[in-house]
Scaffold this motif. Sequence first.
Motif, PDB file in Angstrom:
ATOM      1  N   SER A  52      53.600 -29.529 -38.046  1.00 18.10           N
ATOM      2  CA  SER A  52      52.364 -29.305 -38.810  1.00 18.10           C
ATOM      3  C   SER A  52      51.981 -27.830 -38.788  1.00 18.10           C
ATOM      4  N   GLY A  53      51.512 -27.351 -39.924  1.00 11.72           N
ATOM      5  CA  GLY A  53      50.988 -25.998 -39.979  1.00 11.72           C
ATOM      6  C   GLY A  53      49.597 -25.928 -39.382  1.00 11.72           C
ATOM      7  N   GLY A  54      49.222 -24.733 -38.901  1.00 11.48           N
ATOM      8  CA  GLY A  54      47.861 -24.541 -38.410  1.00 11.48           C
ATOM      9  C   GLY A  54      46.857 -24.742 -39.536  1.00 11.48           C
ATOM     10  N   SER A  55      45.665 -25.247 -39.187  1.00 15.20           N
ATOM     11  CA  SER A  55      44.683 -25.566 -40.223  1.00 15.20           C
ATOM     12  C   SER A  55      43.298 -25.096 -39.811  1.00 15.20           C
ATOM     13  N   LEU A  56      42.803 -24.089 -40.521  1.00 14.51           N
ATOM     14  CA  LEU A  56      41.455 -23.562 -40.308  1.00 14.51           C
ATOM     15  C   LEU A  56      40.774 -23.407 -41.665  1.00 14.51           C
ATOM     16  N   THR A  57      39.472 -23.317 -41.653  1.00 13.05           N
ATOM     17  CA  THR A  57      38.731 -23.103 -42.897  1.00 13.05           C
ATOM     18  C   THR A  57      39.226 -21.825 -43.577  1.00 13.05           C
ATOM     19  N   SER A  58      39.563 -21.923 -44.852  1.00 12.65           N
ATOM     20  CA  SER A  58      40.053 -20.811 -45.679  1.00 12.65           C
ATOM     21  C   SER A  58      41.465 -20.355 -45.322  1.00 12.65           C
ATOM     22  N   ALA A  59      42.125 -21.058 -44.378  1.00 11.98           N
ATOM     23  CA  ALA A  59      43.507 -20.704 -44.019  1.00 11.98           C
ATOM     24  C   ALA A  59      44.230 -21.955 -43.533  1.00 11.98           C
ATOM     25  N   VAL A  60      44.785 -22.695 -44.500  1.00  9.53           N
ATOM     26  CA  VAL A  60      45.529 -23.911 -44.174  1.00  9.53           C
ATOM     27  C   VAL A  60      47.015 -23.622 -44.391  1.00  9.53           C
ATOM     28  N   ALA A  61      47.763 -23.521 -43.293  1.00 13.79           N
ATOM     29  CA  ALA A  61      49.187 -23.207 -43.388  1.00 13.79           C
ATOM     30  C   ALA A  61      49.982 -24.434 -43.834  1.00 13.79           C
ATOM     31  N   GLY A  62      51.187 -24.195 -44.353  1.00 15.46           N
ATOM     32  CA  GLY A  62      52.032 -25.279 -44.839  1.00 15.46           C
ATOM     33  C   GLY A  62      52.759 -25.994 -43.714  1.00 15.46           C
ATOM     34  N   ASP A  63      53.066 -27.255 -43.952  1.00 18.66           N
ATOM     35  CA  ASP A  63      53.841 -28.052 -43.000  1.00 18.66           C
ATOM     36  C   ASP A  63      55.337 -27.803 -43.206  1.00 18.66           C
ATOM     37  N   GLY A  64      56.103 -27.945 -42.136  1.00 22.46           N
ATOM     38  CA  GLY A  64      57.548 -27.844 -42.240  1.00 22.46           C
ATOM     39  C   GLY A  64      58.135 -29.079 -42.912  1.00 22.46           C
ATOM     40  N   GLY A  65      59.244 -28.907 -43.613  1.00 24.44           N
ATOM     41  CA  GLY A  65      59.921 -30.035 -44.254  1.00 24.44           C
ATOM     42  C   GLY A  65      60.723 -30.847 -43.249  1.00 24.44           C
TER      43      GLY A  65
END
Length: 195
Positions: A128-141
């Motif tokens: 899982s990518g890191g997830s913060l307000t205004s910065a939601v990173a992508g998940d790995g395939g």
Amino acid sequence: TIIVNAFILGKGGAGGNGGNATNVSANAGSAGGAGGTALNLQYDVTIDNNSEINGGGGGGGGGGGAEGIQVSGKVSTQTVSGGGGGGAGTGKTQSSGGSGGSASGDGSRASGSAGSNSSQIAGGSGGSGGSLTSAVAGDGGDGGGKGAAGSNGTAGSGSQNSGAGGAGGAAGKAIELNGNSVTYTTVGTINGAVS
């Protein structure tokens, strides 16, 4: 004649690394590695396949990083998230999942998680990518199954900078002919290209 009573399986591709992110940038995830060939012919053969011949699965691509700014009233906070690592592809020789992307700099930070290693049965899951307000990173395939390509990583979504997801790795061939011919006594199960 090649008689297959157990199985022949190529090496799994490694998962791509998640994209790193800082206060001023967000990197793309890296591509997953290609799966390996199961059987590499050097001359014409007859195959009695009573089981399986499968190319290795491709590794999943890494997720993209993300960088943004969270605004609450008159206060602005930078947010930075790293992408998730791609899962490794199915293989006789198991490969490693990709590392999660780092998040560095001032403000709030959330690093991505690593992708899972593979087994001889299934590909590893993407992290899982890191997830913060205004910065939601992508998940790995996810890593590919037997003779299947890995999944692409997803792109990050940041209000300032966003990294693209990495491409999934190509599937390994079941049989590399090298200009030779193959005749089957029993075809059995074959996953992956024969060419």
